[in-house]
Design a protein around this motif. Structure first.
Motif, short mmCIF file in Angstrom:
data_model
loop_
_atom_site.label_atom_id
_atom_site.label_comp_id
_atom_site.label_asym_id
_atom_site.label_seq_id
_atom_site.Cartn_x
_atom_site.Cartn_y
_atom_site.Cartn_z
N SER A 159 1.83 6.63 -6.90
CA SER A 159 0.80 7.59 -7.30
C SER A 159 1.38 9.00 -7.30
CB SER A 159 -0.38 7.54 -6.34
OG SER A 159 -0.96 6.26 -6.37
N LEU A 202 8.34 0.80 -7.50
CA LEU A 202 7.77 0.21 -8.71
C LEU A 202 8.03 -1.29 -8.76
CD1 LEU A 202 6.41 0.96 -11.54
CD2 LEU A 202 8.70 0.60 -12.43
N ARG A 205 0.83 -1.20 0.00
CA ARG A 205 0.00 0.00 0.00
C ARG A 205 0.86 1.26 0.00
NH1 ARG A 205 -5.69 0.47 3.12
NH2 ARG A 205 -6.33 -0.78 1.36
N LEU A 231 1.05 4.24 -2.86
CA LEU A 231 0.92 5.68 -2.61
C LEU A 231 2.11 6.44 -3.19
CD1 LEU A 231 -0.37 5.72 1.09
CD2 LEU A 231 -1.68 6.30 -0.95
N HIS A 268 6.05 -3.08 -5.94
CA HIS A 268 4.62 -3.13 -6.22
C HIS A 268 4.33 -4.09 -7.38
CE1 HIS A 268 0.78 -1.14 -5.16
NE2 HIS A 268 0.43 -1.32 -6.42
N LEU A 269 5.26 -4.12 -8.35
CA LEU A 269 5.12 -5.02 -9.50
C LEU A 269 5.22 -6.48 -9.06
CD1 LEU A 269 5.04 -5.31 -12.67
CD2 LEU A 269 7.53 -5.24 -12.60
#
Lengths: 126, 130
Positions: free
Chosen positions: B35, B78, B28, B32, B81-82
């Motif tokens: 983003s 990145l 999470r 963020l 999260h990937l």
């Protein structure tokens, strides 16, 4: 005083949770190859001047992939940020306000990015 | 027993950390961070479309220490999260949900994130220098 049933009626799900969940996964699936492609492309462009970057965006495939990347990224971000807001912001007014701001910001950034890519792609006559 | 005397679940601050929950929180947090990082991506594209002066501005910023720090955080987020996102997609098919697989997958994600970030930066710096 209201009965427990009276309090619960009308407060069910909005019936849109499945679509939210499903779109989060579809955009995630699209982003796996798109982000890998993007990272490799940016590594190859490291330190490049503006003409090199514009020349690269001027080719059809990078331009198409960039537009797809921008759409998937901001769609995915908007869905994800909405979940985070709904989890941690419990004041109804602030929650709704933040969700709207995030939605509009994602949409605006996506449009700005796509417009930039298209303007470079269509200017280049190669 | 009165309800106030009942044993309650330990609060987050005294709960023993586990790989699974830490990775969940990091997923999470990375989302963020990414983003926020999209602003950099759009700035880069709009600057390139605007011309040399605007592009020099973004290139100078990205070449500064703060720019490097942000880019490093962005690549780390990145790749994490990937990798963890792929782990989530596997879970969505109903596979790998037992305790052993969640830990194995978790460590694979940690290793994969570190390796990919390292490779990307070595490749990026050598592409920048040559």
């Amino acid at each position: 005083m209201r009965s427990p049933l009276g309090r619960a009626i009308g407060l069910g799900s909005a019936k849109e949770g499945v679509e939210h969940w499903w779109l989060q996964r579809i955009t995630a699936l699209a982003l796996v190859p798109l982000t890998v492609w993007f990272v490799i492309a940016v590594i190859r462009l490291a330190g490049a001047d503006v003409d090199t970057v514009r020349d690269w965006v001027g080719h059809p495939l990078p331009a198409i992939f960039l537009v797809l990347l921008l759409i998937a990224t901001f769609w995915h971000a908007s869905l994800g940020l909405q979940v985070v807001i709904e989890d941690y912001v419990h004041t109804e007014f602030a929650k709704l306000g933040l969700v709207i701001v995030v939605r509009l910001a994602c949409f605006a950034l996506a449009v700005a990015g796509i417009f930039a890519v298209l303007s470079m792609a269509l200017q280049t006559t190669s | 027993m009165r309800s106030a005397d009942r044993p309650i679940s330990p609060h987050l601050q005294i709960y023993r950390w586990q790989l699974t929950s830490v990775l969940s929180i990091l997923h999470r947090a990375a989302g963020l961070a990414l983003s926020a990082g999209t602003i950099l991506l759009v700035w880069w594209l709009v600057a390139a479309a605007s011309g040399p002066d605007a592009y020099d501005g973004v290139a100078d910023f990205l070449g500064s220490w703060l720019g490097f720090l942000l880019l490093f955080g962005w690549t780390l987020s990145l790749f994490y999260h990937l990798c963890n996102g792929i782990r989530h997609l596997v879970w969505d098919t109903g596979h790998g949900l037992d305790l052993k697989s969640t830990y194995l997958g978790g460590w694979l994600v940690v290793g994969g994130t570190g390796a990919l970030t390292l490779i990307a930066w070595i490749a990026g710096i050598s592409s920048w220098v040559y």
